[in-house]
Design a protein around this motif. Structure first.
Motif, PDB file in Angstrom:
ATOM      1  N   PRO A 216      93.302  -4.007  22.802  1.00  0.00           N
ATOM      2  CA  PRO A 216      91.914  -3.993  22.323  1.00  0.00           C
ATOM      3  C   PRO A 216      91.123  -5.189  22.846  1.00  0.00           C
ATOM      4  O   PRO A 216      91.614  -6.313  22.860  1.00  0.00           O
ATOM      5  N   ARG A 217      89.888  -4.923  23.302  1.00  0.00           N
ATOM      6  CA  ARG A 217      89.042  -5.968  23.859  1.00  0.00           C
ATOM      7  C   ARG A 217      87.647  -5.402  24.070  1.00  0.00           C
ATOM      8  O   ARG A 217      87.433  -4.194  23.902  1.00  0.00           O
ATOM      9  N   THR A 218      86.691  -6.248  24.430  1.00  0.00           N
ATOM     10  CA  THR A 218      85.345  -5.815  24.773  1.00  0.00           C
ATOM     11  C   THR A 218      85.109  -6.098  26.251  1.00  0.00           C
ATOM     12  O   THR A 218      85.346  -7.210  26.720  1.00  0.00           O
ATOM     13  N   VAL A 219      84.625  -5.083  26.977  1.00  0.00           N
ATOM     14  CA  VAL A 219      84.442  -5.173  28.424  1.00  0.00           C
ATOM     15  C   VAL A 219      82.962  -5.076  28.746  1.00  0.00           C
ATOM     16  O   VAL A 219      82.241  -4.261  28.157  1.00  0.00           O
ATOM     17  N   VAL A 220      82.508  -5.895  29.683  1.00  0.00           N
ATOM     18  CA  VAL A 220      81.132  -5.824  30.176  1.00  0.00           C
ATOM     19  C   VAL A 220      81.111  -4.944  31.416  1.00  0.00           C
ATOM     20  O   VAL A 220      81.864  -5.174  32.366  1.00  0.00           O
ATOM     21  N   CYS A 221      80.262  -3.918  31.403  1.00  0.00           N
ATOM     22  CA  CYS A 221      80.163  -3.016  32.553  1.00  0.00           C
ATOM     23  C   CYS A 221      79.505  -3.734  33.727  1.00  0.00           C
ATOM     24  O   CYS A 221      78.614  -4.568  33.549  1.00  0.00           O
ATOM     25  N   ARG A 222      79.934  -3.407  34.918  1.00  0.00           N
ATOM     26  CA  ARG A 222      79.319  -3.984  36.112  1.00  0.00           C
ATOM     27  C   ARG A 222      77.862  -3.536  36.196  1.00  0.00           C
ATOM     28  O   ARG A 222      77.504  -2.408  35.837  1.00  0.00           O
ATOM     29  N   TYR A 223      77.039  -4.430  36.701  1.00  0.00           N
ATOM     30  CA  TYR A 223      75.591  -4.216  36.681  1.00  0.00           C
ATOM     31  C   TYR A 223      75.177  -2.899  37.338  1.00  0.00           C
ATOM     32  O   TYR A 223      74.301  -2.187  36.840  1.00  0.00           O
ATOM     33  N   ALA A 224      75.811  -2.535  38.445  1.00  0.00           N
ATOM     34  CA  ALA A 224      75.402  -1.357  39.204  1.00  0.00           C
ATOM     35  C   ALA A 224      75.618  -0.051  38.439  1.00  0.00           C
ATOM     36  O   ALA A 224      75.016   0.971  38.766  1.00  0.00           O
ATOM     37  N   TYR A 225      76.473  -0.070  37.398  1.00  0.00           N
ATOM     38  CA  TYR A 225      76.816   1.159  36.699  1.00  0.00           C
ATOM     39  C   TYR A 225      76.351   1.196  35.244  1.00  0.00           C
ATOM     40  O   TYR A 225      76.492   2.218  34.585  1.00  0.00           O
ATOM     41  N   GLU A 226      75.798   0.087  34.746  1.00  0.00           N
ATOM     42  CA  GLU A 226      75.501   0.039  33.316  1.00  0.00           C
ATOM     43  C   GLU A 226      74.336   0.954  32.928  1.00  0.00           C
ATOM     44  O   GLU A 226      74.351   1.534  31.828  1.00  0.00           O
ATOM     45  N   GLU A 227      73.343   1.113  33.772  1.00  0.00           N
ATOM     46  CA  GLU A 227      72.218   1.989  33.428  1.00  0.00           C
ATOM     47  C   GLU A 227      72.679   3.434  33.287  1.00  0.00           C
ATOM     48  O   GLU A 227      72.317   4.137  32.336  1.00  0.00           O
ATOM     49  N   LEU A 228      73.508   3.890  34.236  1.00  0.00           N
ATOM     50  CA  LEU A 228      74.040   5.244  34.173  1.00  0.00           C
ATOM     51  C   LEU A 228      74.946   5.415  32.955  1.00  0.00           C
ATOM     52  O   LEU A 228      74.888   6.437  32.257  1.00  0.00           O
ATOM     53  N   LEU A 229      75.768   4.405  32.665  1.00  0.00           N
ATOM     54  CA  LEU A 229      76.680   4.481  31.522  1.00  0.00           C
ATOM     55  C   LEU A 229      75.904   4.615  30.216  1.00  0.00           C
ATOM     56  O   LEU A 229      76.213   5.467  29.379  1.00  0.00           O
ATOM     57  N   LEU A 230      74.887   3.771  30.014  1.00  0.00           N
ATOM     58  CA  LEU A 230      74.106   3.827  28.778  1.00  0.00           C
ATOM     59  C   LEU A 230      73.329   5.137  28.668  1.00  0.00           C
ATOM     60  O   LEU A 230      73.181   5.699  27.573  1.00  0.00           O
ATOM     61  N   ALA A 231      72.832   5.650  29.789  1.00  0.00           N
ATOM     62  CA  ALA A 231      72.083   6.900  29.771  1.00  0.00           C
ATOM     63  C   ALA A 231      72.983   8.065  29.364  1.00  0.00           C
ATOM     64  O   ALA A 231      72.586   8.916  28.549  1.00  0.00           O
ATOM     65  N   GLU A 232      74.181   8.138  29.901  1.00  0.00           N
ATOM     66  CA  GLU A 232      75.094   9.224  29.557  1.00  0.00           C
ATOM     67  C   GLU A 232      75.641   9.061  28.148  1.00  0.00           C
ATOM     68  O   GLU A 232      75.844  10.039  27.427  1.00  0.00           O
ATOM     69  N   ALA A 233      75.862   7.811  27.712  1.00  0.00           N
ATOM     70  CA  ALA A 233      76.399   7.572  26.373  1.00  0.00           C
ATOM     71  C   ALA A 233      75.389   7.924  25.289  1.00  0.00           C
ATOM     72  O   ALA A 233      75.778   8.199  24.144  1.00  0.00           O
ATOM     73  N   ALA A 234      74.111   7.932  25.628  1.00  0.00           N
ATOM     74  CA  ALA A 234      73.081   8.268  24.640  1.00  0.00           C
ATOM     75  C   ALA A 234      73.206   9.703  24.143  1.00  0.00           C
ATOM     76  O   ALA A 234      72.692  10.047  23.070  1.00  0.00           O
ATOM     77  N   HIS A 235      73.900  10.562  24.886  1.00  0.00           N
ATOM     78  CA  HIS A 235      74.067  11.964  24.503  1.00  0.00           C
ATOM     79  C   HIS A 235      75.336  12.188  23.682  1.00  0.00           C
ATOM     80  O   HIS A 235      75.651  13.336  23.353  1.00  0.00           O
ATOM     81  N   ILE A 236      76.064  11.120  23.358  1.00  0.00           N
ATOM     82  CA  ILE A 236      77.330  11.257  22.643  1.00  0.00           C
ATOM     83  C   ILE A 236      77.155  10.744  21.215  1.00  0.00           C
ATOM     84  O   ILE A 236      76.625   9.651  21.005  1.00  0.00           O
ATOM     85  N   SER A 237      77.591  11.515  20.230  1.00  0.00           N
ATOM     86  CA  SER A 237      77.519  11.048  18.844  1.00  0.00           C
ATOM     87  C   SER A 237      78.514   9.923  18.615  1.00  0.00           C
ATOM     88  O   SER A 237      79.490   9.776  19.361  1.00  0.00           O
ATOM     89  N   ALA A 238      78.272   9.141  17.577  1.00  0.00           N
ATOM     90  CA  ALA A 238      79.054   7.925  17.345  1.00  0.00           C
ATOM     91  C   ALA A 238      80.546   8.197  17.197  1.00  0.00           C
ATOM     92  O   ALA A 238      81.385   7.423  17.675  1.00  0.00           O
ATOM     93  N   ASP A 239      80.914   9.297  16.540  1.00  0.00           N
ATOM     94  CA  ASP A 239      82.329   9.554  16.274  1.00  0.00           C
ATOM     95  C   ASP A 239      82.957  10.536  17.255  1.00  0.00           C
ATOM     96  O   ASP A 239      84.071  11.021  17.032  1.00  0.00           O
ATOM     97  N   SER A 240      82.270  10.844  18.344  1.00  0.00           N
ATOM     98  CA  SER A 240      82.825  11.735  19.375  1.00  0.00           C
ATOM     99  C   SER A 240      83.428  10.894  20.506  1.00  0.00           C
ATOM    100  O   SER A 240      82.954   9.809  20.815  1.00  0.00           O
ATOM    101  N   TYR A 241      84.469  11.441  21.112  1.00  0.00           N
ATOM    102  CA  TYR A 241      85.075  10.746  22.237  1.00  0.00           C
ATOM    103  C   TYR A 241      84.174  10.854  23.464  1.00  0.00           C
ATOM    104  O   TYR A 241      83.591  11.914  23.731  1.00  0.00           O
ATOM    105  N   ALA A 242      84.072   9.757  24.200  1.00  0.00           N
ATOM    106  CA  ALA A 242      83.169   9.714  25.350  1.00  0.00           C
ATOM    107  C   ALA A 242      83.626  10.646  26.459  1.00  0.00           C
ATOM    108  O   ALA A 242      82.845  11.380  27.033  1.00  0.00           O
TER     109      ALA A 242
END
Length: 246
Positions: A216-242
């Protein structure tokens, strides 16, 4: 014939070595464990054995008395509690040391257990060879062969492929897999546990991923991919697997 100057130097070296040996011997003889490590009554029984092993361990290397005496004391105390003979060939046997680390060190923190394991194994190997003429078992270890990172052209190809899949679910899965793997460096055993609530924007706007599972740990996404990651994650409910393979 030894000249006067050489004789003086030899005498000085012998005198220094003798003083060092006496100092080491005094530290070994003065050593006593804390009561919470070994009860005083047990220490009185095992002290001669521990000190004898301590003298041998220091002579064979690679540790001094201040380092090796406490691990040796814990090992000997555990061996006595198991009803095993208090003999060097038994105490220092690799299987005894391995069993002690697994069973007798459960009350120790992970870092302390690793340190104790390293110290006892090295001391055991040195003593077995120096005093008993036994060679330690061969350690089997595979040659490290790290996987080469994807070149930029290949990354660009896979990103285009992920974003051109026919259905939204497939595109989302592929992009999330890409961002969590390449952008965050997560292995399969990490990303399968990631849920919607685990992907979030940090205080500075950077995309963060909370990783569960074995490490277990917290990871910082690389800058080039973070916008895409946050955009796709916005469509996932909190208790659903990504990542949800179809």
């Amino acid at each position: 014939m030894i000249d006067t100057d050489t004789s003086g130097r030899l005498t000085g070296h012998l005198s220094w070595a003798l003083r060092l040996e006496v100092a080491v011997s005094n530290r070994l003889l003065a050593y006593a464990p804390k009561a919470e490590t070994v009860p005083p009554a047990q220490w009185r029984r095992i002290a001669p054995v521990v000190r004898s092993l301590g003298f041998l361990a220091v002579a064979a290397g690679p540790y001094g008395p201040d380092v090796i005496m406490t691990p040796l004391t814990r090992l000997v105390a555990w061996v006595e509690a198991q009803g095993l003979p208090l003999e060097p060939s038994v105490i220092l046997d690799q299987s005894t040391v391995e069993r002690f680390i697994l069973v007798g060190c459960r009350d120790m923190g992970a870092n302390s257990r690793r340190t104790c394991s390293s110290q006892l194994r090295r001391a055991s190997e040195a003593l077995l060879l120096d005093q008993l003429g036994q060679h330690p078992p061969i350690r089997l270890k595979a040659t490290a062969a790290p996987v080469a990172p994807y070149p930029p052209a290949e990354i660009a190809y896979w990103l285009i492929w992920a974003q051109s899949l026919p259905t939204p679910a497939q595109r989302r899965n592929a992009c999330l897999l890409f961002c969590l793997g390449v952008g965050c460096g997560l292995a399969v055993e990490d990303l399968v546990y990631v849920q919607g609530r685990d992907i979030l924007a940090g205080p500075t706007g950077r995309a963060l991923v909370k990783v569960h599972g074995r490490r277990p740990r917290t990871v910082v996404c690389r800058y080039a991919y973070e916008e895409l990651l946050l955009a796709e994650a916005a469509h996932i409910s909190a208790d659903s697997y990504a990542f949800r393979p179809d």
